[in-house]
Structures are given as C-alpha cells and as structure tokens.
Enzyme design. Structure first.
Site, PDB file in Angstrom:
ATOM      1  N   CYS A 134      -9.270  -4.711   3.075  1.00 22.99           N
ATOM      2  CA  CYS A 134      -7.994  -5.403   2.820  1.00 22.99           C
ATOM      3  C   CYS A 134      -8.002  -6.846   3.326  1.00 22.99           C
ATOM      4  CB  CYS A 134      -6.848  -4.625   3.439  1.00 22.99           C
ATOM      5  SG  CYS A 134      -6.895  -2.878   3.031  1.00 22.99           S
ATOM      6  N   HIS A 188      -0.986  -8.958   3.395  1.00 23.25           N
ATOM      7  CA  HIS A 188      -1.565  -7.811   2.686  1.00 23.25           C
ATOM      8  C   HIS A 188      -0.477  -6.755   2.529  1.00 23.25           C
ATOM      9  CE1 HIS A 188      -3.749  -4.286   1.709  1.00 23.25           C
ATOM     10  NE2 HIS A 188      -3.722  -3.774   2.933  1.00 23.25           N
ATOM     11  N   ASN A 190      -0.702  -0.133  -2.238  1.00 26.65           N
ATOM     12  CA  ASN A 190      -1.685  -0.869  -1.446  1.00 26.65           C
ATOM     13  C   ASN A 190      -2.971  -0.993  -2.260  1.00 26.65           C
ATOM     14  OD1 ASN A 190      -3.782  -1.570   0.293  1.00 26.65           O
ATOM     15  ND2 ASN A 190      -2.999  -0.361   2.010  1.00 26.65           N
TER      16      ASN A 190
HETATM   17  O1  UT7 Z   1      -4.446  -1.278   3.976  1.00 31.49           O
HETATM   18  C1  UT7 Z   1      -5.136  -1.052   5.162  1.00 31.49           C
HETATM   19  C2  UT7 Z   1      -4.236  -1.040   6.312  1.00 31.49           C
HETATM   20  N1  UT7 Z   1      -3.385   0.107   6.264  1.00 31.49           N
HETATM   21  C3  UT7 Z   1      -2.233   0.126   6.878  1.00 31.49           C
HETATM   22  O2  UT7 Z   1      -1.871  -0.859   7.463  1.00 31.49           O
HETATM   23  C4  UT7 Z   1      -1.430   1.397   6.885  1.00 31.49           C
HETATM   24  C5  UT7 Z   1      -0.819   1.615   8.232  1.00 31.49           C
HETATM   25  N2  UT7 Z   1      -0.138   2.876   8.388  1.00 31.49           N
HETATM   26  C6  UT7 Z   1       1.000   3.208   7.712  1.00 31.49           C
HETATM   27  O3  UT7 Z   1       1.438   2.464   6.859  1.00 31.49           O
HETATM   28  C7  UT7 Z   1       1.736   4.457   8.112  1.00 31.49           C
HETATM   29  O4  UT7 Z   1       1.134   5.002   9.255  1.00 31.49           O
HETATM   30  C8  UT7 Z   1       1.850   5.532   7.007  1.00 31.49           C
HETATM   31  C9  UT7 Z   1       2.758   5.018   5.888  1.00 31.49           C
HETATM   32  C10 UT7 Z   1       0.456   5.829   6.457  1.00 31.49           C
HETATM   33  C11 UT7 Z   1       2.459   6.806   7.561  1.00 31.49           C
HETATM   34  O5  UT7 Z   1       3.709   6.528   8.135  1.00 31.49           O
HETATM   35  P1  UT7 Z   1       4.043   6.997   9.634  1.00 31.49           P
HETATM   36  O6  UT7 Z   1       5.422   6.604   9.878  1.00 31.49           O
HETATM   37  O7  UT7 Z   1       2.988   6.425  10.535  1.00 31.49           O
HETATM   38  O8  UT7 Z   1       3.922   8.553   9.515  1.00 31.49           O
HETATM   39  P2  UT7 Z   1       3.254   9.567  10.535  1.00 31.49           P
HETATM   40  O9  UT7 Z   1       1.851   9.799  10.135  1.00 31.49           O
HETATM   41  O10 UT7 Z   1       3.544   9.146  11.939  1.00 31.49           O
HETATM   42  O11 UT7 Z   1       4.101  10.848  10.265  1.00 31.49           O
HETATM   43  C12 UT7 Z   1       5.512  10.911  10.592  1.00 31.49           C
HETATM   44  C13 UT7 Z   1       6.060  12.226  10.105  1.00 31.49           C
HETATM   45  C14 UT7 Z   1       5.264  13.445  10.547  1.00 31.49           C
HETATM   46  O12 UT7 Z   1       6.159  14.518  10.716  1.00 31.49           O
HETATM   47  P3  UT7 Z   1       6.665  14.949  12.177  1.00 31.49           P
HETATM   48  O13 UT7 Z   1       5.424  15.287  12.955  1.00 31.49           O
HETATM   49  O14 UT7 Z   1       7.367  13.739  12.726  1.00 31.49           O
HETATM   50  O15 UT7 Z   1       7.564  16.097  11.908  1.00 31.49           O
HETATM   51  C15 UT7 Z   1       4.382  13.733   9.356  1.00 31.49           C
HETATM   52  O16 UT7 Z   1       4.011  15.075   9.262  1.00 31.49           O
HETATM   53  O17 UT7 Z   1       6.049  12.243   8.678  1.00 31.49           O
HETATM   54  C16 UT7 Z   1       5.295  13.363   8.225  1.00 31.49           C
HETATM   55  N3  UT7 Z   1       4.560  12.951   7.029  1.00 31.49           N
HETATM   56  C17 UT7 Z   1       5.066  13.031   5.803  1.00 31.49           C
HETATM   57  N4  UT7 Z   1       6.268  13.465   5.365  1.00 31.49           N
HETATM   58  C18 UT7 Z   1       6.491  13.380   4.041  1.00 31.49           C
HETATM   59  C19 UT7 Z   1       3.329  12.421   6.957  1.00 31.49           C
HETATM   60  N5  UT7 Z   1       3.012  12.152   5.682  1.00 31.49           N
HETATM   61  C20 UT7 Z   1       4.084  12.519   4.954  1.00 31.49           C
HETATM   62  C21 UT7 Z   1       4.380  12.473   3.585  1.00 31.49           C
HETATM   63  N6  UT7 Z   1       5.583  12.903   3.178  1.00 31.49           N
HETATM   64  N7  UT7 Z   1       3.512  11.978   2.694  1.00 31.49           N
END
Ligand code: UT7
Length: 343
Positions: A124, A268, A299
C-alpha cells in the site's frame, strides 16, 4: 596523465506529476454480496471500515489491461506521447506471474519503445515508493518522463470465508506521469519500513509450500491451498493511527508546508477511521478536502492513492496546482509520504 572522469547524468532541476489516470473494474460488489460469504452486517462493515462497495476485476480485466487503461488516461492528461516515457514502474503485490515483470508488457502495449520497465513490491506504500524513484530518475537525468502505476487484483488473493479481510479488498489501477518541472512539484519523500511487523499483513503461505513440487506432494500427500492475504487488523490499525500521522507531519515539515496550505489530503484508502484519526492528529482544517474513495472502492493497496487523486480532480473537490499530502502504508510494514502538486 589525468585520470579520466565520468560525465554524470544531468536531469531536470525539479519534477512534478503531469497527469493521473485510473481504471475501476466494471463489476461492483456491494456489502450485501459480501454478506453471502461471511457472518457480518452492512452496518458493521460501513461503521468499522467506511466501505459500502468495492470493485472486483473480471477475467478480461488483468493487471496489464487495467494498467494500460489507467496509464492511457495519465499520458493523455500529461499531454505527452508514449515514446517520451523513459521509465515504467509498476507497483503491485497481486500480479501472480513473477517472471517477467509485468511492466515490460505494459510498456510495450503502450508504445513506450525500449523504456526501462520494472515491477516493485511495496504493497500500500507502492505508489509513494514509485513516485520517489521516478522523482530521482527525472532529476538525476536517467529519464525525462516516468510512468508510475499502482495496480492490484486483490480479489485473486482474498479468502472469501475470512471475516477479517473478505470485505476490505478491491481491484483497480492508478497511474501517474512524473516529469520535469520549472518549480518544485514533489516534496521530500518520508519513507521507511519495519520488518519486525512483517507478519501482521502477509500471504498465508509461500507459493512453494502452497504448490509443493510433485515429489514433495507424492511424499507427503499434502492438500494444496491457494494462498490468500491475511491481516491482523488491530495492530495494523494502531500502527497506522499512531505512527503514520507522525510520518505525514514529517512530510509536511520537510516540504515546508503547513496543513492549512493543503488543497487535498489523500491518504491510502485503508479504513475511513484511520483517515479520520489522521485528520485529528494533523489538526487538518475542515476546509481541506479529504479523499474518501474507500466507500466505493475498498482498499486497492498500491492503486488507492492515484485512484483517489483522479476522483478528487474529476469531481472538482481538488484542483490542478493544489498541494496535496499523500501517504501510503501497509504490508511489510512499509510507508511513504510526500507533499505533491496536483496535475
Ligand atoms: O491496507 C493496508 C493497511 N491496512 C489497514 O490499515 C487496515 C487496518 N485495520 C483495520 O482497518 C481494522 O482492524 C479492520 C477493519 C480490519 C477490523 O476492524 P476492528 O475494529 O479492528 O475489528 P476487530 O478485529 O477488533 O473486531 C471487533 C469485533 C470483534 O467482536 P468482539 O470480539 O468485539 O465481540 C470481531 O469478532 O468485530 C468482530 N468482527 C466482525 N463483525 C462483523 C470482526 N470482523 C467482523 C466482520 N463483521 N467482518
């Protein structure tokens, strides 16, 4: 006898972006389609990432085809001919044929003569890495105009059953022409890497273990599995929010520009929440337009900055001659930020 001295290459005093162009695949994948693959909701995807839909390439929309389309637009905007291009740099992590570089085919299809052409892998941050190389080539005298392409078919490396990545990635290509300028048009590139975090975004397995050699398969009878991109979202998110705002500020400082002098902020397109956090950290005035292309594009890694730049110029949100702060960051980990004059 006096020692012979090499005559060094001499280039332009300054460089700038002369043209930008993008290609977005025809097929739109709305969140509703993603919900057929993973247990999620439209609301979760929109609020956690800012994505409403993304584009996925069809069989005809190859890495080369998308690149040629995007580059054609950039060349037209720059008002040059393909023969004037003295270098073609293609940044991609999703061209699945390692040899030869896809850049040579793209250069040939565009009519760039014998221009040097090569691929780079900087995920990226790839567009920024390419821009830095192009700036050096133009000012160093090894090319007059350089075509920089960021292109991805991340759908080929997306595991549709992986809840943490299936909704994020999109496909597309963005291109820019870098060439000589009478005034400074590309500020110092603040770029770097952190290999200690190489594992947080990576391919699930290398091709040699995914497709073991025949004797190894016979010996072990392992199941072959197509590699996909895996991301440990939270550490990447934290790193992006804390470290990248500092890098963006360094790029502003190095260029001698303050946030209120910007005509556009084009980060990005990784996550709308990361963009919002950076705006806060940079104390970006509300009057500075911000790229939010992720909502419709997802993305697209190396393609995301030039795609977003093209959209902002086409929509009239940003204007030719405006100063834009660009910053890319991702797998490696790698990053690259600079202030540029918009074409
Ligand atoms: O391009 C290269 C660089 N990439 C980036 O910069 C990406 C950086 N990371 C992100 O954008 C975020 O971490 C994500 C969008 C990938 C994920 O968001 P998050 O807020 O970090 O989610 P998380 O992994 O911390 O999960 C939060 C909650 C969890 O549930 P509990 O444990 O709080 O009950 C997950 O199980 O959301 C749940 N979860 C989902 N729920 C619905 C994780 N994935 C999903 C999903 N749909 N797809």
């Amino acid at each position: 006898m006096t020692k012979p001295q090499i005559r060094p290459a001499t280039g332009a005093q300054y460089s700038r972006i002369h043209g930008v162009g993008g290609y977005r695949p025809v097929r739109v994948i709305p969140n509703s389609e993603v919900l057929e693959w993973i247990d999620s909701s439209d609301e979760w995807i929109r609020t956690r990432s800012g994505i409403a839909e993304r584009r996925w390439a069809g069989p005809e929309e190859s890495v080369a085809e998308m690149s040629v389309q995007a580059a054609g637009k950039a060349i037209a905007q720059a008002g040059i001919t393909p023969e004037q291009i003295g270098g073609v740099i293609v940044s991609t992590v999703s061209h699945l044929k390692q040899t030869p570089a896809i850049a040579t085919e793209i250069a040939q299809r565009l009519g760039c003569g014998t221009a040097p052409a090569f691929d780079i892998s900087a995920a990226c941050a790839g567009f920024g890495y390419g821009l830095g190389l192009a700036d050096g080539m133009v000012r160093g005298g090894n090319a007059e105009y350089v075509l920089v392409i960021g292109v991805e078919r991340l759908s080929d490396l997306t595991d549709k059953s992986d809840r943490s990545t299936a909704f994020i990635f999109g496909d597309g290509a963005g291109a820019a022409i870098v060439g000589p300028s009478n005034t400074p048009g590309i500020g110092k590139l603040i770029w770097g890497s952190d290999g200690s975090q190489a594992d947080v975004i990576s391919q699930t397995q290398a091709w040699d273990t995914a497709f073991a050699k025949p004797d190894a398969i016979n010996g072990q009878g392992e199941e072959q599995k197509w590699p996909a991109l895996r991301m440990d979202g939270q550490p990447v998110f934290r790193w992006a929010v804390w470290e990248m705002a500092k890098v963006a500020q360094q790029a502003l400082d190095a260029a001698g520009i303050t946030a209120d002098q910007l005509g556009a902020f084009i980060p990005h397109q990784a996550n709308m929440r990361i963009t919002d956090a950076m705006i806060k950290a940079l104390k970006l005035p509300a009057s500075v337009p911000v790229a939010r292309d992720i909502a419709e594009t997802g993305n697209t890694s190396a393609a995301s900055i030039p795609l977003a730049m093209e959209r902002m110029l086409e929509s009239g949100e940003a204007h030719s001659g405006d100063l834009a702060l660009i910053i890319g960051f991702g797998a490696g980990l790698v990053y690259a930020a600079a202030v540029v004059t918009l074409p």
